[in-house]
Write an enzyme that holds these catalytic residues in place. Sequence first.
Site, short mmCIF file in Angstrom:
data_model
loop_
_atom_site.label_atom_id
_atom_site.label_comp_id
_atom_site.label_asym_id
_atom_site.label_seq_id
_atom_site.Cartn_x
_atom_site.Cartn_y
_atom_site.Cartn_z
N GLU A 3 45.65 7.89 72.10
CA GLU A 3 47.10 7.82 72.30
C GLU A 3 47.82 8.88 71.46
OE1 GLU A 3 45.11 5.91 70.73
OE2 GLU A 3 46.01 4.78 69.08
N SER A 30 36.03 6.29 65.17
CA SER A 30 35.67 5.94 63.79
C SER A 30 34.66 4.80 63.77
CB SER A 30 36.92 5.55 63.03
OG SER A 30 37.51 4.43 63.66
N CYS A 64 33.32 15.65 63.80
CA CYS A 64 32.24 14.73 63.42
C CYS A 64 30.99 15.48 63.04
CB CYS A 64 31.95 13.77 64.57
SG CYS A 64 31.21 14.62 65.96
N GLU A 90 34.14 8.89 54.75
CA GLU A 90 34.29 10.05 55.63
C GLU A 90 35.72 10.54 55.42
OE1 GLU A 90 34.62 9.33 59.87
OE2 GLU A 90 33.68 11.25 60.32
P1 NAD Z 1 39.70 5.91 66.10
O1 NAD Z 1 38.52 5.05 65.93
O2 NAD Z 1 40.94 5.59 65.33
O3 NAD Z 1 40.16 5.92 67.65
C1 NAD Z 1 39.22 6.11 68.69
C2 NAD Z 1 39.72 5.37 69.93
O4 NAD Z 1 39.69 3.96 69.68
C3 NAD Z 1 41.13 5.71 70.35
O5 NAD Z 1 41.17 5.83 71.76
C4 NAD Z 1 41.95 4.52 69.88
O6 NAD Z 1 43.06 4.25 70.68
C5 NAD Z 1 40.96 3.38 69.96
N1 NAD Z 1 41.22 2.35 68.94
C6 NAD Z 1 41.83 2.50 67.73
N2 NAD Z 1 41.85 1.33 67.06
C7 NAD Z 1 41.26 0.41 67.87
C8 NAD Z 1 40.96 -0.98 67.73
N3 NAD Z 1 41.30 -1.65 66.63
N4 NAD Z 1 40.32 -1.60 68.74
C9 NAD Z 1 39.96 -0.93 69.85
N5 NAD Z 1 40.22 0.39 70.03
C10 NAD Z 1 40.85 1.06 69.06
O7 NAD Z 1 39.21 7.40 65.82
P2 NAD Z 1 40.06 8.72 65.61
O8 NAD Z 1 40.75 8.67 64.28
O9 NAD Z 1 40.88 9.02 66.81
O10 NAD Z 1 38.88 9.82 65.55
C11 NAD Z 1 38.21 10.21 64.38
C12 NAD Z 1 36.86 9.55 64.25
O11 NAD Z 1 36.05 9.85 65.38
C13 NAD Z 1 36.06 10.05 63.05
O12 NAD Z 1 35.49 8.95 62.39
C14 NAD Z 1 34.98 10.93 63.67
O13 NAD Z 1 33.78 11.04 62.91
C15 NAD Z 1 34.73 10.21 64.95
N6 NAD Z 1 34.09 11.08 65.93
C16 NAD Z 1 32.76 10.89 66.17
C17 NAD Z 1 32.10 11.71 67.06
C18 NAD Z 1 30.63 11.51 67.34
O14 NAD Z 1 30.15 12.05 68.33
N7 NAD Z 1 29.90 10.76 66.54
C19 NAD Z 1 32.80 12.74 67.72
C20 NAD Z 1 34.16 12.90 67.44
C21 NAD Z 1 34.79 12.06 66.54
#
Ligand code: NAD
Length: 496
Positions: A177, A227, A282, A381
Amino acid sequence: MSRKIPLFINGEFMQGSSDQTLPVTSPATQEVLAEVTFATSREVDFAVASAKEAFETWREVPISDRARLMLRYQALLKEHHDELGEILAKDTGKTFEDAKGDVWRGIEVVEQAANIASAMMGETVENVAGGIDSYSYIQPLGVCVGITPFNFPAMLPLWMFPMAIACGNTFVLKPSEQVPMTPVRLVELFMEAGAPKGILNMVHGGAEQVDQLLNHPDTRSVSFVGSSHVGEHVYKTATAAGKRVQCMMGAKNHMVIMPDADKNAVLNALVGASVGAAGQRCMAISVAVFVGEAAQWIPELAERVAKARPGAWDDGGAAYGPLISKAAHARVLDLIAKGKSEANCLLDGSDCTVEGMPDGNWVGPTMFSGVTPEMTIYKEEIFGPVLCCMELETLDEALAVINANPMGNGTSIFTASGGAARKYQHEVAVGQVGINIPIPVPLPFFSFTGWRGSFRGDLHPYGKQAVRFYTETKTVTARWRYDESEAGKQPNMSIN
Ligand code: NAD
C-alpha cells in the site's frame, strides 16, 4: 487533487468504495503523489470470484497461447522500461538506474514465463506392467494470491503473477500500500498485451485485506514477500486455512572477506552492496566479516563508504535515495543511536540533509566496527544504509557466527583461494552464496532460494520451483488393448 489509485477487478479499473484511504507520498519530499483506497471486504470477494470464474476458461487456453501472452507482455515491458523506471523511482525514491534495474529483473522472469511449455512437461514410463503405461501431467491450482512489500514494486509482483498465470492459474495481487503506482502500470500493460479479463486482479489494503485473502475458501496458494513477523503470521494463517504457501522474509546477509582477497574488488563491492538502495534490499550486505589481517582495510572502506551520497531519483551523482517512510526513517535512526552505544561508530549518517529537499527521509552512509552477535544492531534487520563490521580470526569462526544467525537469505565470500571458497559454499547454511560477487541474486532460470528464518515453505519463487509451486501433479496409469477384429468399429473400452 491527488491521483486516486484504483483497484483492478474483472478486467476493469474501479475506485474502491471504502472510506479507508492512505496518501502515497514521495519519500524525498513528502509531496502527496496519490491516494490509495483500500478494498472493502466485498471488493476482495469480487476479486477472488472474478479470478475463480476466469480460471474455468483460462485453464483451457492452449499453453502456446498462454506463452504468447507473456511474449507480448515482455515486449511491452521493455518498450516502457524507462517510463516504469520513472514511476517506480518517484514512488520509492530509488535512483533512476536502480529503479530500472528493479523493472529489468522482473522482465527477466516474464521471459522465463514465456518458456512455460517446456517447464510444464510431465514424465512418462512405458510398460510399468504388461501393456500398462504411466505418465504425469501438471495442472494449475486455481486462484493464487500474491502479497508484496515496498522495496521492489516491479520485480516482486513480476516474480509471482506471470509464472502463476503462464501455468494456467488466475491471480489476485495485493501490492504494498506504500508504493501502489508501479503495480497499476504493470497491470495496465498486462491488459494491453491481451490478457483476458479476470486472470489478474489487484486489490489494495493492509492486514485486513491480506487476512481475508489468506482465509478465503476460493484461494489455493499464497506467495508472500515482506518482513519476518508478518511472514510468520501469513505462513501460519494460510497453512492453517489449507493453502499452499511460500513466504520470503527478512534477512541479515554477511560478506566474508579473507585476507587473500582482492582488496579493491572487496571495497568496491561493499559500498554498493551495503548502502545501495539505502540498504532497503533483502540481499543487501549488512554485515562485513573481516577475517585476520583483512580487518586492516576497514578504515579505507569507511573512506569509500563515506563518499556514497544520497539524493533525488534523477540526481545522476546520487548513490542511493531516501528511506521509504517517516516511520522507517525514525526506526533506522533509533537503531543507529543504539549502535553508537554498543559498537564503534566509524560513520554516522543520522544527521543527513540533501540540498533542496529538507523533508526527505535521508540517512547518510553509516558504519560500525567491533560488532558482535549480542548487539541489537547485529540482531535486528536494520533495512537502512548501515554496515556492521565484525573482526574474526578464522574462516571457521566466521562460519560459526553466520550459521548461528537465524536468517539465511544470502551471503558471499571474497577470497583468492579456491579451497576457502569451496569450504564456504559447502558449509554455510545460507541459501544463496556469492563467490567474489557481493549480491548473489539467482537469475530466473534458477529460483530465489533463501533458507531458514528468511523463508517459510518448500518451493521457492520463479524458476522450476515456481512451476511446481503453482501446479498439482496428476499421474495416469493406462492400459489399452489393441484388438485387430475391432479395428474401424466403435472404440474398444474393454480393460479386462
Ligand atoms: P511488510 O511485512 O511490512 O509488508 C509486506 C506486505 O504485507 C505488504 O503488502 C503489507 O500490506 C502486508 N502486511 C503488513 N502488515 C501486515 C499484517 N499485520 N498482516 C498481514 N499483512 C500485512 O514488509 P515491507 O516493510 O513492505 O518490506 C520490507 C521487508 O521485506 C524486509 O524485511 C525485507 O527483508 C523483506 N523482503 C524480503 C525479500 C525476500 O525475498 N526474502 C525480498 C524483498 C523484501
